[in-house]
Design a protein around this motif. Structure first.
Motif, PDB file in Angstrom:
ATOM      1  N   GLY A   8       0.816  -1.206   0.000  1.00  9.52           N
ATOM      2  CA  GLY A   8       0.000   0.000   0.000  1.00  9.52           C
ATOM      3  C   GLY A   8       0.848   1.252   0.000  1.00  9.52           C
ATOM      4  N   VAL A   9       0.180   2.381  -0.112  1.00 13.72           N
ATOM      5  CA  VAL A   9       0.861   3.674  -0.085  1.00 13.72           C
ATOM      6  C   VAL A   9      -0.049   4.682   0.600  1.00 13.72           C
ATOM      7  N   SER A  10       0.562   5.559   1.370  1.00 14.68           N
ATOM      8  CA  SER A  10      -0.184   6.624   2.039  1.00 14.68           C
ATOM      9  C   SER A  10      -0.410   7.785   1.076  1.00 14.68           C
ATOM     10  N   THR A  11      -1.588   8.356   1.135  1.00 13.93           N
ATOM     11  CA  THR A  11      -1.868   9.532   0.292  1.00 13.93           C
ATOM     12  C   THR A  11      -1.038  10.730   0.718  1.00 13.93           C
ATOM     13  N   TRP A  12      -0.404  10.673   1.888  1.00 15.97           N
ATOM     14  CA  TRP A  12       0.501  11.735   2.312  1.00 15.97           C
ATOM     15  C   TRP A  12       1.672  11.907   1.336  1.00 15.97           C
ATOM     16  N   ILE A  29      -2.748   5.060  -8.163  1.00 14.15           N
ATOM     17  CA  ILE A  29      -2.247   4.180  -7.113  1.00 14.15           C
ATOM     18  C   ILE A  29      -2.479   2.720  -7.505  1.00 14.15           C
ATOM     19  N   LYS A  30      -3.654   2.429  -8.006  1.00 18.16           N
ATOM     20  CA  LYS A  30      -3.946   1.067  -8.468  1.00 18.16           C
ATOM     21  C   LYS A  30      -3.073   0.695  -9.653  1.00 18.16           C
ATOM     22  N   ALA A  31      -2.922   1.616 -10.602  1.00 14.70           N
ATOM     23  CA  ALA A  31      -2.142   1.333 -11.808  1.00 14.70           C
ATOM     24  C   ALA A  31      -0.675   1.072 -11.487  1.00 14.70           C
ATOM     25  N   MET A  32      -0.175   1.639 -10.401  1.00 13.10           N
ATOM     26  CA  MET A  32       1.216   1.423  -9.999  1.00 13.10           C
ATOM     27  C   MET A  32       1.439   0.043  -9.392  1.00 13.10           C
ATOM     28  N   GLY A  33       0.367  -0.652  -9.083  1.00 15.07           N
ATOM     29  CA  GLY A  33       0.503  -2.000  -8.550  1.00 15.07           C
ATOM     30  C   GLY A  33       0.237  -2.136  -7.070  1.00 15.07           C
ATOM     31  N   PHE A  34      -0.380  -1.129  -6.467  1.00 13.02           N
ATOM     32  CA  PHE A  34      -0.717  -1.200  -5.046  1.00 13.02           C
ATOM     33  C   PHE A  34      -2.063  -1.887  -4.846  1.00 13.02           C
ATOM     34  N   ASP A  35      -2.204  -2.544  -3.706  1.00  7.00           N
ATOM     35  CA  ASP A  35      -3.455  -3.186  -3.307  1.00  7.00           C
ATOM     36  C   ASP A  35      -4.218  -2.349  -2.289  1.00  7.00           C
ATOM     37  N   VAL A  36      -3.461  -1.505  -1.557  1.00  8.71           N
ATOM     38  CA  VAL A  36      -3.986  -0.808  -0.380  1.00  8.71           C
ATOM     39  C   VAL A  36      -3.673   0.675  -0.490  1.00  8.71           C
ATOM     40  N   VAL A  37      -4.594   1.501  -0.027  1.00 15.24           N
ATOM     41  CA  VAL A  37      -4.328   2.926   0.108  1.00 15.24           C
ATOM     42  C   VAL A  37      -4.538   3.314   1.568  1.00 15.24           C
ATOM     43  N   GLU A  38      -3.552   4.014   2.123  1.00 15.22           N
ATOM     44  CA  GLU A  38      -3.663   4.445   3.521  1.00 15.22           C
ATOM     45  C   GLU A  38      -4.213   5.862   3.573  1.00 15.22           C
ATOM     46  N   ILE A  39      -5.247   6.035   4.374  1.00 16.92           N
ATOM     47  CA  ILE A  39      -5.940   7.317   4.494  1.00 16.92           C
ATOM     48  C   ILE A  39      -5.593   7.942   5.842  1.00 16.92           C
ATOM     49  N   PRO A  40      -4.789   9.006   5.845  1.00 18.27           N
ATOM     50  CA  PRO A  40      -4.522   9.722   7.092  1.00 18.27           C
ATOM     51  C   PRO A  40      -5.661  10.718   7.357  1.00 18.27           C
ATOM     52  N   VAL A  41      -6.272  10.598   8.503  1.00 17.52           N
ATOM     53  CA  VAL A  41      -7.424  11.443   8.817  1.00 17.52           C
ATOM     54  C   VAL A  41      -6.953  12.644   9.631  1.00 17.52           C
ATOM     55  N   GLU A  42      -6.666  13.736   8.948  1.00 23.50           N
ATOM     56  CA  GLU A  42      -6.310  14.970   9.641  1.00 23.50           C
ATOM     57  C   GLU A  42      -7.554  15.715  10.088  1.00 23.50           C
ATOM     58  N   ALA A 242      -0.614  -5.631   5.818  1.00 20.15           N
ATOM     59  CA  ALA A 242      -0.190  -4.761   4.723  1.00 20.15           C
ATOM     60  C   ALA A 242       1.177  -4.160   5.033  1.00 20.15           C
ATOM     61  N   MET A 243       1.868  -3.769   3.963  1.00 23.40           N
ATOM     62  CA  MET A 243       3.103  -3.001   4.058  1.00 23.40           C
ATOM     63  C   MET A 243       2.886  -1.729   3.237  1.00 23.40           C
ATOM     64  N   VAL A 244       2.837  -0.607   3.938  1.00 24.97           N
ATOM     65  CA  VAL A 244       2.442   0.655   3.319  1.00 24.97           C
ATOM     66  C   VAL A 244       3.623   1.614   3.247  1.00 24.97           C
ATOM     67  N   ILE A 245       3.901   2.130   2.060  1.00 23.57           N
ATOM     68  CA  ILE A 245       4.904   3.180   1.917  1.00 23.57           C
ATOM     69  C   ILE A 245       4.344   4.468   2.513  1.00 23.57           C
ATOM     70  N   GLU A 246       5.056   5.003   3.506  1.00 21.88           N
ATOM     71  CA  GLU A 246       4.639   6.282   4.099  1.00 21.88           C
ATOM     72  C   GLU A 246       5.810   7.261   4.036  1.00 21.88           C
ATOM     73  N   SER A 247       5.636   8.290   3.235  1.00 19.12           N
ATOM     74  CA  SER A 247       6.528   9.432   3.267  1.00 19.12           C
ATOM     75  C   SER A 247       5.683  10.650   2.910  1.00 19.12           C
TER      76      SER A 247
END
Length: 286
Positions: A8-12, A29-42, A242-247
């Motif tokens: 997955g990847v964070s929308t951040w 995000i889907k086209a890049m090959g991710f299964d998961v999207v992380e939603i940070p709730v600010e 899941a393993m989510v890229i967060e930066s």
């Protein structure tokens, strides 16, 4: 041996704060090959959950939700109003999570991010006990929504309370509730842990979520993170989350300032995501 994870990847990586309009990221995000999207709730009020849920379905993505704990939300403060703010906020996060059918709320919800001071042992014990009491209440709240909480250790520059897997496991032991779990972030781990594999084993079956970037917050595979040890640790515990890229993007100045990103960490954020997930799949899928 491969590790059975979803990537997955964070929308951040692109946007802050997440709002309904952020669903425009989902197709790529889907086209890049991710299964998961992380939603940070600010700000929960910026999110129309019905629209977001439909967009997730349309793009074949699963969500995870993480909380954001700034200075107005602090379970370790002697100002009870900040506890109340935190409870009200995580209740909204649980409501969003329930609608999106996620199992947990992740984040360092024990204290305000950036609360890093030299204090007396007496003060530290006082704040620890406040965190334990309030997080037990949060676990009870989570139960009502069919969820868990995943507590994240932060590096010493962002927290003086919980820095390592050992710290968070002691916290969970004191909370003493089945809904208290762990999220580990590879960035913080490369600063604080003596051994990545051992840290993952310390969390064991309490570990339900993983976030990754490099030790410099950049693209996975471009720094000093001991990825072999990371993989071995996840194999040891038979991790299946899941393993989510967060930066973070340097284009959002307030967010970049909060996490001390003063320069571009990739040619662009799309390259960050696509190169990162390619490296992770090569590393963990074989």
């Amino acid at each position: 041996m491969a590790v059975n994870v979803q990537y997955g990847v964070s929308t951040w990586l692109w946007h802050s704060p997440f709002s309904t309009a952020s669903i425009s990221l989902f197709p790529k995000i889907k086209a890049m090959g991710f299964d998961v999207v992380e939603i940070p709730v600010e700000d929960p009020d910026l999110i129309d959950v019905k629209t977001v849920k439909q967009a997730l379905k349309d793009n074949g993505l699963k969500p995870t939700v993480c909380g954001v704990f700034g200075p107005t939300k602090d379970f370790t403060s002697d100002d009870v109003s900040l506890h109340n703010n935190c409870f009200q906020y995580i209740e909204k996060c649980f409501e969003i999570g329930s609608f999106l059918e996620v199992d947990f709320l992740a984040g360092p919800m024990y204290s305000t991010v950036g609360k890093a001071r030299m204090v007396s042992e007496r003060q530290r014990k006082f704040e620890w006990e406040l965190a334990v009491t309030n997080l037990h209440k949060a676990c009870v709240m989570a139960s009502k929504h069919g969820q868990q909480i995943a507590l994240e250790p932060l590096n010493r520059f962002e927290s003086d309370l919980v820095n390592t897997a050992g710290d968070v496991m002691r916290l969970i032991s004191d909370i003493n509730h089945e809904n208290a779990k762990v999220v580990l972030d590879g960035f913080h781990m490369t600063i604080e842990e003596q051994n990545i594999r051992e840290a993952i084993n310390t969390a064991g079956d309490k570990l339900i979520h993983i976030q990754v970037s490099e030790n410099h917050r950049g693209i996975p595979g471009t720094g000093l993170t001991p990825w072999k040890d990371f993989k071995l640790g996840l194999q040891d515990i038979n991790y299946k989350g899941a393993m989510v890229i967060e930066s973070f993007t340097p284009e959002i100045k307030e967010l970049a300032g909060a996490v001390c990103i003063w320069k571009n960490l990739a040619n662009n954020q799309d390259d960050f995501a696509s190169e990162g997930v390619e490296f992770l799949k090569k590393t963990f899928n074989t």
